[in-house]
Design an enzyme around this catalytic site. Structure first.
Site, PDB file in Angstrom:
ATOM      1  N   HIS A 140       4.552  -1.613  -1.066  1.00 57.09           N
ATOM      2  CA  HIS A 140       4.840  -1.744   0.363  1.00 57.09           C
ATOM      3  C   HIS A 140       6.325  -2.049   0.590  1.00 57.09           C
ATOM      4  CE1 HIS A 140       0.342  -2.854   1.290  1.00 57.09           C
ATOM      5  NE2 HIS A 140       0.516  -1.599   0.923  1.00 57.09           N
ATOM      6  N   TYR A 141       7.171  -1.476  -0.240  1.00 60.08           N
ATOM      7  CA  TYR A 141       8.612  -1.721  -0.107  1.00 60.08           C
ATOM      8  C   TYR A 141       9.134  -1.126   1.199  1.00 60.08           C
ATOM      9  CZ  TYR A 141       8.213   2.736  -2.645  1.00 60.08           C
ATOM     10  OH  TYR A 141       7.843   3.990  -3.057  1.00 60.08           O
TER      11      TYR A 141
END
Length: 660
Positions: free
Chosen positions: A599-600
């Site tokens: 989930h960068y």
């Protein structure tokens, strides 16, 4: 309300009948007058009908049609006529070919030659009916027209990899015109954005990957898309964490765990989005891509009960909303376990106004330089099919045309740097001419640290994706779960239950910088996980809840019983401790179990690189719409909000043009 696929088909059918009725009437009238241009105009009329109805260009060879029309036909029987024409085509085009054109039209290696032959054949049949029936052409024409439209509709969607008529890998054709909008990245935000803009303007989507359709790893919830190089590109951060990027139409929604959960109301208000439009945009996405999960797997059901026993309250039932406590999340997997990616939102697109070019890797943004700020004028890209470099331009007749980056936190940031927008010193080191010294490009990137604990179950489990979420109020952590059946060498079967925890709003941040000037290479990225002391403290609090969860009676049901009749959970890899008293040991565990949900985000952060309208500061006609603008990741899983963002910003952009 958006038209359904059937309504669009019906609309096209009426359009087709209207156009070709006129073409045929004109042809038959002029045929009897020996008009020398009759065949040329007839072919042009059919080509126009194809383009208008299906949004694709076909060229029918005039000599070919004349050759077929000169064939001597026996009798008036429609089926005999059709058979003779088909045989004539096979002989004329390739005397040695034994391929069946109907079969080829539906093969995976489908190419437009077969469809072109279909059109030529039908044109010839129509022409022959003009000769044979003269005044009675209507009966024959209706039969042929029905047959023709049915087959052309099938051909436009016959290849499972290319279900839309506007999807193509033909770079030369896509680059032969200009567009009002060029969207770089057909991902979680890019697809809904492009679909929305296409309602009123011409749009090109450049996607570096291929189609997600027909790939079991993507479509089936049991698949492993993150390990399939056709749709995913792995990389290792400078922190040593293994991550993955999507390389397929639909972006992250084609390779992720499928959880659909909205952002919190607090998150939406903090960003200052229009709440009414936000929820309308969520609902627009959810009509196609979000599903309630009314049947929980064995492991997810036990985890739900265990969370409640561990005090993760209240129980919020089935909801897409972000609510503190335990809830059953939505999913992009439907009741049959089939994934619905952001690419499905292209069903909303106007097929006459959009081109989705696959296997096209953008290498830099093109700019026109004048007396004012640099102005985005197009995009340079490499076709992954032919290896050639192409340049494509925005519509220069409109001052509002834009290049919009939707390539994700890594892709959009990387493309700005490759285009000369970024920290001047870094650009100089890569020998990239600096167009704009923008010091925050690639800064403040972030990935949410996570930890996964795998329990070997004493009882049979089924394969299942994450169906629920425990949203912890005091420690800002999220807990999810899933299970899998692992068969070792076909003889030994292990049933595994997984408990995951993710830190919601980490304070640690990192940097992204170029490894090379080749856009196909992953850049360097360092997220500096747990570099801020508060992140580690929050992780420790979350691990304590995980320990309580593992000790709950619901999870203990899957423990093994030893000879002394005591129950023990068996962990595969790192184990959760029974003792919660040693915070230092728990902090060490956080680091040892460090993982990622991929989930960068960040790199083109709003307020630093782009303004409140997500326009890139310091240049004109360039915007960013994807997760790279986020300061914090929205919701338990960001894809719902990122799909919403594509629709939301598409509406905003259309409104801006109306006002201007």
């Amino acid at each position: 309300m958006e038209p359904t696929s059937y309504e669009r088909w019906e609309k096209n059918r009426g359009l087709w009948m209207e156009i070709t009725d006129g073409v045929l009437v004109s042809y038959l009238e002029r045929l009897h007058d020996n008009d020398p241009k009759v065949t040329e105009d007839f072919v042009n009329g059919l080509e126009k009908g194809i383009l208008t109805t299906f949004g694709v260009e076909f060229r029918i060879d005039e000599t070919f049609v004349m050759e077929i029309s000169s064939l001597q036909m026996e009798g008036n029987n429609f089926y005999r006529e059709r058979k003779v024409v088909k045989e004539a085509i096979a002989a004329f085009v390739d005397k040695d070919s034994e391929r069946k054109w109907v079969k080829n039209m539906k093969d995976d290696d489908y190419n437009r030659k077969e469809l072109k032959l279909l059109w030529v054949e039908m044109a010839a049949v129509i022409m022959r009916f003009g000769h044979c029936f003269r005044g009675c052409y209507v009966i024959g024409y209706r039969l042929v027209s029905d047959f023709l439209y049915q087959f052309c509709s099938e051909a436009a969607t016959s290849n499972p990899e290319y279900p839309y008529s506007f999807m193509t890998a033909d770079a030369q054709k896509a680059a032969s015109r200009s567009y009002d909008y060029i969207v770089v990245g057909g991902g979680t935000a890019g697809c809904p954005l492009a679909a929305t803009l296409s309602q009123h303007y011409s749009v090109l989507v450049l996607e570096r990957g291929d189609s997600p359709y027909g790939i079991p790893d993507v479509e089936d919830f049991r698949g492993s898309p993150t390990t399939n190089p056709k749709v995913a590109q792995g990389f290792v951060s400078e922190d040593g964490v293994q991550l993955v990027r999507a390389r397929v139409l639909g972006g992250g929604s084609a390779i992720n765990g499928g959880v659909y959960s909205r952002a919190s109301t607090e998150y939406i208000r903090k960003i200052k989005w229009d709440e009414k439009l936000v929820y309308e945009s969520y609902e627009w996405v959810e009509r196609l891509n979000a599903f309630q999960q009314y049947k929980l797997s064995t492991w997810n059901s036990a985890t739900k009960d265990g969370l409640l026993q561990a005090g993760v309250l209240p129980y919020n039932g089935h909801t897409f909303d972000h609510l503190v406590g335990t809830k059953i999340s939505g999913s992009i997997f439907d009741e049959n376990g089939k994934r619905h990616t952001a690419a499905d939102l292209l069903q909303y697109a106007n097929p006459e106004n959009i081109v989705v070019l696959l296997n096209a890797t953008a290498s830099r943004i093109l700019f026109s330089l004048g007396s004012g700020k640099p102005k985005a004028s197009g995009v340079e890209f490499r076709s992954n099919n032919d290896g050639l470099i192409y340049q494509i331009s925005l519509n220069q007749l409109s001052i509002n045309s834009e290049v919009i980056l939707s390539a994700g936190s890594i892709g959009s940031t990387q493309l700005l740097l490759l285009s000369g927008i970024g920290p001047k010193r870094q650009l100089k080191e890569m020998n990239i001419p600096a167009l704009l010294d923008s010091p925050f490009v690639g800064k403040q990137v972030q990935d949410n640290p996570s930890a996964a604990f795998t329990i070997v179950s004493s009882k049979p489990l089924e394969d299942s994706y994450s169906q629920l979420a425990g949203i912890l109020d005091n420690s800002q952590n999220y807990i999810e779960s899933g299970s899998l059946v692992q068969r070792n060498n076909g003889t030994n079967t292990q049933y595994l239950g997984v408990l995951d925890i993710k830190l919601a709003f980490p304070l640690s941040r990192g940097d992204l910088w170029l490894k090379s000037v080749d856009p196909r290479d992953n850049p360097y990225v360092r997220y500096n996980y747990y570099s801020h002391s508060l992140d580690l403290q929050r992780c420790v609090k979350g691990i304590k809840v995980m320990v309580n969860l593992s000790m709950s009676s619901s999870i203990q049901e899957f423990a093994f019983t030893d000879s002394g009749n005591s129950k023990t959970l068996q962990f595969l890899g790192i184990a959760l401790p029974k003792n919660q008293s040693n915070d230092d040991a728990l902090a060490k565990l956080c680091k040892e179990a460090l993982g990622t949900f991929n989930h960068y985000h960040g790199g083109c952060q709003a307020g630093l690189v782009v303004n409140e309208r997500y326009l890139v500061k310091g240049v004109d006609n360039l915007r960013v719409v994807d997760g790279s603008i986020y300061k914090d990741s929205p919701g338990t899983n960001p894809q719902a909000t990122t799909m919403m963002l594509g629709r939301y910003m598409g509406i905003h952009i259309l409104q801006e043009r109306t006002i201007s």
